[in-house]
Structure formats: structure tokens, C-alpha cells
Enzyme design. Sequence first.
Site, mmCIF file in Angstrom:
data_model
loop_
_atom_site.group_PDB
_atom_site.id
_atom_site.type_symbol
_atom_site.label_atom_id
_atom_site.label_comp_id
_atom_site.label_asym_id
_atom_site.label_seq_id
_atom_site.Cartn_x
_atom_site.Cartn_y
_atom_site.Cartn_z
ATOM 1 N N ARG A 1 2.164 9.661 60.792
ATOM 2 C CA ARG A 1 3.321 10.134 60.807
ATOM 3 C C ARG A 1 4.051 9.988 62.309
ATOM 4 N NH1 ARG A 1 4.255 15.352 61.150
ATOM 5 N NH2 ARG A 1 2.610 15.744 59.546
ATOM 6 N N TYR B 1 31.310 6.339 55.392
ATOM 7 C CA TYR B 1 30.362 6.358 54.287
ATOM 8 C C TYR B 1 30.289 7.618 53.689
ATOM 9 C CZ TYR B 1 25.947 5.490 52.168
ATOM 10 O OH TYR B 1 24.903 5.672 51.116
ATOM 11 N N ASP C 1 28.010 4.740 64.060
ATOM 12 C CA ASP C 1 27.442 3.698 62.876
ATOM 13 C C ASP C 1 27.679 2.644 62.849
ATOM 14 O OD1 ASP C 1 26.727 2.901 60.358
ATOM 15 O OD2 ASP C 1 26.879 4.644 59.486
ATOM 16 N N LYS D 1 21.038 -2.664 55.131
ATOM 17 C CA LYS D 1 22.212 -3.560 54.827
ATOM 18 C C LYS D 1 22.031 -5.093 55.708
ATOM 19 C CE LYS D 1 23.665 0.059 52.579
ATOM 20 N NZ LYS D 1 24.393 1.069 53.215
HETATM 21 C C1 LIG Z 1 24.710 2.411 53.338
HETATM 22 C C2 LIG Z 1 24.982 3.163 54.364
HETATM 23 C C3 LIG Z 1 24.777 4.433 55.120
HETATM 24 C C4 LIG Z 1 23.405 5.043 54.422
HETATM 25 O O1 LIG Z 1 22.183 4.189 54.563
HETATM 26 P P1 LIG Z 1 20.790 4.381 53.668
HETATM 27 O O2 LIG Z 1 20.041 3.331 54.290
HETATM 28 O O3 LIG Z 1 21.477 4.097 52.158
HETATM 29 O O4 LIG Z 1 20.434 5.845 53.794
HETATM 30 C C5 LIG Z 1 25.275 4.785 56.317
HETATM 31 N N1 LIG Z 1 26.256 4.140 56.796
HETATM 32 C C6 LIG Z 1 26.720 3.059 56.147
HETATM 33 C C7 LIG Z 1 27.976 2.676 57.180
HETATM 34 C C8 LIG Z 1 26.315 2.515 55.185
HETATM 35 O O5 LIG Z 1 27.025 1.403 54.770
#
Ligand SMILES: *Cc1c(COP(=O)(O)O)cnc(C)c1O
Length: 363
Positions: free
Chosen positions: A51, A102, A173, A198
Site C-alpha cells: 500500500r 464532471y 482536472d 480516459k
Molecule cells: C471520468 C472523469 C473523472 C472521474 O474519473 P474516474 O476514473 O471515473 O474515477 C473525473 N474528471 C473527468 C473530467 C472525467 O471525465
Amino acid sequence: MPDTPADAPALRPETVAVVAGRPPHSPDAPMNVPVHLTSTYVAGGELGYGRYGNPSWTAFEEVLGALEGGSCVSFASGMAAISAVLDLVAPGGLVVAPRHSYTGTVALLEERAQQGRLRVEFVDISDTSAVVAASVGAAMVWFETPTNPALELADIAAISAAAHEHGALVAVDNTFATPLLQRPLALGADLVVHSATKYLSGHSDVLMGAAIAASEQHAAALVQRRTLAGAIPAPLEAFLALRGMRTLAVRLDRAQANAQELVRRLDGHPALEEVRYPGFGAIVSIVVRGGAAPADALTRGTGLWVHATSLGGVESTFERRRRWPSEQPTIPEGLVRLSVGIEQVDDLWRDLRTALDSLDLLG
Ligand SMILES: *Cc1c(COP(=O)(O)O)cnc(C)c1O
């Protein structure tokens, strides 16, 4: 990274994505850092326990940290990274965030506000003077740009400068743009987060996240959050996400070129009220005339385009965002977010155009 002479020019990001995070070039060394499937390590070293650290995470973190220009800490998912970054806000602190974000981020902020753990003020992130005004007294200015799914743009440099004047941290983000199209730390942000689920992994087969900090102090605080809250990535996921990043530049080039061509062809289609595209990246939002029913018909009417949430894979997917009750009511019912993949663009266009042409506009 391979040894380079001190006076060599810095490697370009496309090269860094390929060469960083590999074992040294010594005889019989593997080309890739293997998947380290172990829960513990022989005592006396630095890792200690599964961890606390894993070499498969470290390889991924070296590459993404180099691309974003900071220290990278990987997490189990994008939401785990976002949650850890929000933990940097002291209890009761004010977080300024975009109204269109998001949905998971908005839900997390609202939940923490209801619990009294922080205060939140939602703003139109493209209105820089409103964001600057809201940042007075804030502990953190948080945003995505382009926003999901409205595709509004924020001025990272101006917002960062103003937020820092008021002592607020800036977190961005960067999931939609990736570090190849936008580097928030170089524009003044303190922290970057990614859903590596993504574009970074890019094949719709991994959930993973990361946070990148400009300062070692914030990076250490994020490692502490990961260690104590336990939202660690699995070693295999870290390996797959890094393998995906090796091809990020070519995938993004193709997907972005496809998106730009589709925007040209979609523009003015009679079934559409609007085509939104921020000018870069491979996410396009279209607004279908007539709202939810024809937009739903579009999502059922294609063969190549898959109706699915998420984005950033090699395959083209699309989604009517208001099908989720959690999506903001200011997002049009007929908005369909396209995640343009790397298929041949004429195939993508024929499939999409056939479905658009056959919409019953009176229905
Ligand atoms: C999908 C997404 C998230 C969340 O990510 P996960 O890997 O599904 O937890 C956060 N911000 C954006 C812009 C996203 O497209």
C-alpha cells in the site's frame, strides 16, 4: 530516461511519453517495468508494503509527472485522486468550482459541503472576472477546462495568478486536454488531476487516476492520503495505463484530426441546433433539435458509434448526458457528447450522418 548529454535539448513530450519510466539500458534488462504482483517486500528497503509503493506505479508516475511537469501520485481512479486533492482543503475552507463539471466532482463537493467539511461556490468558469471575484477568501479554486460536457474554456493563467494573490490553491482536472495539449502547472496551477481511465490509458479497459503536484510538499501530502485512505491503483492497471500512454501522442493526433473533420461536416446539419468544439482535443458536444427524444433516437441509430458513458478510448462513443439525473439542468436535454476515436473518419461520418439524416424531426 536514457542518459543524454547535459547540453542536449530537452526531449519533446511525444518522446518523453515513449522513453521515460523504463528500466536502464543494461544487458538483458526488460524493455518495460514488469507488473509487480506483490503485497509486501523484504524488509530493509524503501518500499516496505504494497500500500506504500509499487514499482509498476512508479514507472507510470515518472512518465505522467514528466509530461505534466510535477510530481505524480497515482490513485485507484480519477475520483480517488480528486478526493485526495480536495482533502488538502482545511475543514470549512471555501472551494470555487465550475457549475458544469464532471458529475462525480460536483456530487463530491456537494456532499462535503452538506457534511460541513468545506464550503463550495459554483461559478461560470469561462467568466474570468467572476471566478477572480469568487476566489477572494477561497482555499482552493478547482476547475476543468474544457468543462464536461459544456466544453467551456477557463483562463488557467489569469485564474491562477488571481487565486494566488488571495492565497488559494489552484487545481485543474486535465482529463479532457491531456498534458500534450495543455500543461496547467506551467500556466501557474498548483495541482493537476487526471482520470487516467480516459485518454491516458486510452483503450476503455482500465480505471485509474493520478494527481500531479508542483510542490514536493503537496506531493507528500497526496502520498499520505493514498497510504491512509488506501485508494491505491492495482499493479496491472498501472502497467496497462503506462502502455496506453506510450501511444498517447499518435492516438490523440488522429482522434483530434477526426474531431476537427467531423465538426466541419456536422456544422449546419439541419438536425442540429449547435455544434460545440473548443478548437482542440477530441470531444465534441452536439445539441440535437427537439430535445431528449430525437437525441435518444440518434444514440440508438448508429452502428459504429456506441452509446456509452466515459470517453477517451480508441473507439468512438457518444452519450446523451441528461440521461443521468445528476447532470446539471443547464445542460440541454438534446446535448450528445461525442468522444471521437481513431477509426477512419469517413466511416465515422457515414454512420453518424445516416443516423442524423433519419431523425424524425417532427417526432
Ligand atoms: C471520468 C472523469 C473523472 C472521474 O474519473 P474516474 O476514473 O471515473 O474515477 C473525473 N474528471 C473527468 C473530467 C472525467 O471525465
